[in-house]
Design a protein around this motif. Structure first.
Motif, PDB file in Angstrom:
ATOM      1  N   ALA A   1     -77.724  46.285  75.030  1.00 28.82           N
ATOM      2  CA  ALA A   1     -76.500  45.024  75.096  1.00 28.82           C
ATOM      3  C   ALA A   1     -76.605  44.043  73.785  1.00 28.82           C
ATOM      4  N   GLY A   2     -74.761  43.643  74.028  1.00 21.57           N
ATOM      5  CA  GLY A   2     -74.629  42.767  72.687  1.00 21.57           C
ATOM      6  C   GLY A   2     -75.234  41.732  73.234  1.00 21.57           C
ATOM      7  N   THR A   3     -74.462  40.432  72.524  1.00 23.76           N
ATOM      8  CA  THR A   3     -74.766  39.126  72.783  1.00 23.76           C
ATOM      9  C   THR A   3     -73.878  38.510  73.846  1.00 23.76           C
ATOM     10  N   PRO A   4     -74.640  37.521  75.120  1.00 21.92           N
ATOM     11  CA  PRO A   4     -73.645  37.271  76.335  1.00 21.92           C
ATOM     12  C   PRO A   4     -73.424  35.417  75.715  1.00 21.92           C
ATOM     13  N   SER A   5     -71.731  35.842  76.080  1.00 22.91           N
ATOM     14  CA  SER A   5     -71.622  34.375  76.055  1.00 22.91           C
ATOM     15  C   SER A   5     -70.757  34.228  76.998  1.00 22.91           C
ATOM     16  N   PHE A   6     -71.089  32.822  77.182  1.00 27.10           N
ATOM     17  CA  PHE A   6     -70.427  31.764  78.361  1.00 27.10           C
ATOM     18  C   PHE A   6     -68.571  31.348  78.208  1.00 27.10           C
ATOM     19  N   PRO A   7     -67.822  31.533  79.214  1.00 28.89           N
ATOM     20  CA  PRO A   7     -66.432  30.293  78.964  1.00 28.89           C
ATOM     21  C   PRO A   7     -67.201  28.737  78.801  1.00 28.89           C
ATOM     22  N   SER A   8     -68.128  28.071  79.674  1.00 19.96           N
ATOM     23  CA  SER A   8     -68.531  26.775  79.521  1.00 19.96           C
ATOM     24  C   SER A   8     -70.362  26.488  79.974  1.00 19.96           C
ATOM     25  N   GLN A   9     -70.235  25.919  79.505  1.00 20.88           N
ATOM     26  CA  GLN A   9     -72.079  24.733  79.484  1.00 20.88           C
ATOM     27  C   GLN A   9     -72.502  25.718  81.385  1.00 20.88           C
TER      28      GLN A   9
END
Lengths: 177, 333
Positions: free
Chosen positions: B159-167
Motif C-alpha cells: 500500500a502507498g500513502t493514503p490521501s484524502f480529498p478533504s478533512q
C-alpha cells in the motif's frame, strides 16, 4: 504440443467447447459456489484471450493449468482479506458457501481426500473429475509426463490407505448405530 | 474394495457434467455476456466493465449488500474519494507534429536493450484494497516487479500513502479504523512467462511496433483508446530503449483522435506533456490520458477520467477513475 493460430471465431469456438468444463473445475474446488466459479472462469478466459494467437491444439488441459493458478491467486487474496478485514466483516467473509451438491453418501470420500496434501488432492481431482490422461496431467501440472505419472501413482497409494481407514471407521459407525 | 480409488472418487464428483447449473449445454446468458465483453473490450477492460455492470445492477435493485462493487460501503462524504485532476496548460501543439518531433529525437538516441519493467504506482476506483472497497481515501498501490531467469514475473504490491480529498474524508477513514497503512503488504502475484502480454522484447520500427501491440490488444476494433491501453500495458512489462521509444511514438503520431492536452507535471511532480483520446467503449464516456517525458518521449503516466456521465459510480464528473505512474517511486528502491 503444436500451438494453433486462433482467430476471433476460433477463440469463440474454444470458449464454447470448454466453458462448462472450466466452470466445473472451480465448482468442484469451491464447495459448490457457482457464482464465484463464474467469476474465476471469466478470469481464465481473459488469460486465454491474451494468448489466443498461440492456444494449444488441445486447449482444455492448458486451461486447467491456468485455472489452477487463478485459484491459487484467489486463495492467497482470500487469506489476505481474512487477515486484514474488520472482525465483523471477516466473519461474513469466511462463512462457507452452500454445501457442495455431492451425490448422496459420498461425504466420506471427500473427507478422506482432505486428509491428503493439496498437491495429492489436485492430481487425484484432475484424474478423477476432469478425467485427464497422463499426458494431459503433465500439461495441467506443468511437469514432465513421467513426473505426472509418478505423482498420480503416489497420490493414489496414499489415497487408498486413507480410504481404507475411513471405510473401516464408517462401517464401525454404522454398526454402532 | 471392488472398485479402485480413482473410480470411487470419480463417482463422488461434486459437479458432474450431466446435471446441475454447470452441466454441458449451449452457453447461457452469463457465459455469452462474458465472451462478448472479452471480444469487445479485451481482458482488462472486460473485468472493469463487468464490475460496472454489477454496480449498475446493484444500484437498480437498491441492493447494498453485494460484495465486489464499490457501492457497498456508504461513507459520510457524498462521493467516493478520487485523486485531484492532473492539470496541464494548453500549448496549442498539433499531436502529429509534437509526437513526430519526439520520435525523431528518440530515434537519434543510443540503442540499448529493452529492460523488463521494474514497477509502478497505480490506483483505480475499481480496485479493492484488502478485500474492501475503500471509498474514504485514495490508497495507491506500489507494485515492484521482478522477472526470474525463466521469464516468470513476480508482482509484489504494498500500500502507498493514503490521501484524502478533504478533512471530511480523513475523518471517515479514521472512524473506519484506518483499514490500510502505507507499506502494508497487499500480496504477491506470479505471472508465468507464457501468460505475459508481451513475451518478446519490443521491436524498433513503427510498423512492427503496431503489429506487436495489436497482438495483445484489439487495436483495429478498439481504436485509439485501445492503443493507449496497449501502451500502458507495455510499460508494465518493458522499459524501452531510445529506438523502441521512437517506434512507439511514431505509432502514436499516426493515430487518429489524439488531442494534445498541454504541459504540466504528473502526480510524481515530473514535467510532462499530456495526450488524450476519448472513448465510450467501456460503457461510459472515458477520457484516456498519456503523459510523456517532454525530453525523452518516455511514458511517465497513464490516467482515465470520466468526463460527462458517472453512470452508477458514486463520483462527480469530471473525476479521475484510474492512474498509473511509471518509474517514479517504486522499482528504484
Amino acid at each position: 504440443m503444436q500451438p494453433v493460430a486462433s482467430t476471433d471465431a476460433e477463440f469463440s469456438a474454444v470458449y464454447t467447447d470448454t466453458y462448462w468444463p472450466v466452470m466445473r473445475y472451480f465448482v468442484r474446488r469451491l464447495a459448490g459456489d457457482a457464482e464465484h466459479a463464474r467469476d474465476l472462469t471469466a478470469e481464465v478466459f481473459a488469460v486465454a484471450w491474451r494468448r489466443r494467437s498461440a492456444l494449444p491444439a488441445e486447449p482444455l488441459p492448458w486451461l486447467y493449468e491456468v485455472a489452477r493458478r487463478v485459484l491459487s491467486n484467489e486463495r492467497r487474496s482470500e487469506r489476505r482479506r481474512a487477515r486484514l478485514t474488520e472482525a465483523v466483516r471477516q466473519q461474513e467473509l469466511v462463512q462457507q458457501p452452500d454445501p457442495v451438491h455431492a451425490p448422496q453418501g459420498t461425504d466420506w470420500v471427500h473427507h478422506a481426500l482432505e486428509h491428503l496434501s493439496e498437491s495429492d488432492q489436485e492430481v487425484l481431482r484432475l484424474a478423477a473429475w476432469e478425467e485427464l490422461t497422463t499426458d494431459q496431467l503433465a500439461v495441467a501440472l506443468r511437469c514432465s509426463r513421467s513426473a505426472a505419472a509418478m505423482r498420480l501413482h503416489r497420490a493414489r497409494e496414499r489415497f487408498r490407505a486413507v480410504l481404507d481407514r475411513e471405510h473401516e471407521l464408517q462401517q464401525a459407525r454404522r454398526r454402532s448405530r | 474394495m471392488t472398485i479402485d480409488e480413482l473410480e470411487l472418487l470419480a463417482r463422488a464428483d461434486p459437479a458432474p457434467a450431466s446435471s446441475g447449473p454447470w452441466s454441458d449445454r449451449p452457453l447461457d446468458g452469463r457465459a455469452r455476456q462474458d465472451l462478448e465483453l472479452l471480444r469487445e473490450h479485451g481482458p482488462l477492460q472486460a473485468l472493469v466493465r463487468r464490475r460496472w455492470l454489477l454496480g449498475a445492477a446493484a444500484a437498480a435493485a437498491g441492493v447494498l449488500a453485494l460484495s465486489a462493487v464499490w457501492l457497498v460501503r456508504p461513507v459520510d462524504p457524498a462521493y467516493a474519494a478520487t485523486p485531484p485532476p492532473a492539470e496541464f496548460s494548453a500549448i496549442g501543439a498539433d499531436p502529429a507534429t509534437l509526437l513526430g518531433d519526439l520520435a525523431s529525437e528518440a530515434a537519434e538516441g543510443p540503442a540499448g536493450e529493452a529492460e523488463p519493467a521494474t514497477g509502478w504506482e497505480e490506483w483505480s476506483l475499481s480496485t479493492q484494497v484488502a478485500g474492501v472497497d475503500v471509498t474514504s481515501a485514495v490508497v495507491p498501490q506500489e507494485v515492484a516487479r521482478t522477472v526470474a531467469a525463466d521469464g516468470d514475473a513476480t508482482l509484489r504490491t504494498v500500500a502507498g500513502t493514503p490521501s484524502f480529498p478533504s478533512q471530511e474524508y480523513e475523518r471517515a477513514w479514521r472512524r473506519d479504523g484506518e483499514p490500510v497503512s502505507a507499506g502494508d503488504d497487499l500480496g504477491t502475484l506470479t505471472v508465468p512467462a507464457d501468460q505475459a502480454l508481451f513475451p518478446d522484447p519490443p521491436p524498433t520500427t513503427a510498423e512492427a511496433m503496431r503489429e506487436y501491440l495489436a497482438r495483445a490488444h484489439p487495436l483495429d476494433e478498439g481504436g485509439t483508446s485501445q492503443l493507449f491501453v496497449a501502451v500502458t500495458d507495455l510499460a508494465r512489462e518493458w522499459t524501452l530503449d531510445a529506438p523502441q521509444r521512437a517506434a512507439l511514438l511514431e505509432v502514436l503520431a499516426a493515430a487518429p483522435d489524439v488531442e494534445v492536452v498541454g504541459e504540466g507535471v504528473d502526480r510524481a511532480g515530473r514535467p510532462g506533456v499530456a495526450l488524450a483520446t476519448e472513448s465510450d467503449r467501456t460503457g461510459l464516456p472515458t477520457r484516456y490520458l498519456l503523459v510523456l517525458d517532454p525530453a525523452s518521449g518516455a511514458v511517465l503516466a497513464a490516467e482515465q477520467q470520466l468526463t460527462t456521465d458517472p453512470g452508477a459510480l458514486d463520483v462527480p464528473v469530471p473525476s479521475t477513475i484510474a492512474y498509473t505512474l511509471f518509474g517514479a517511486r517504486t522499482g528504484d528502491g
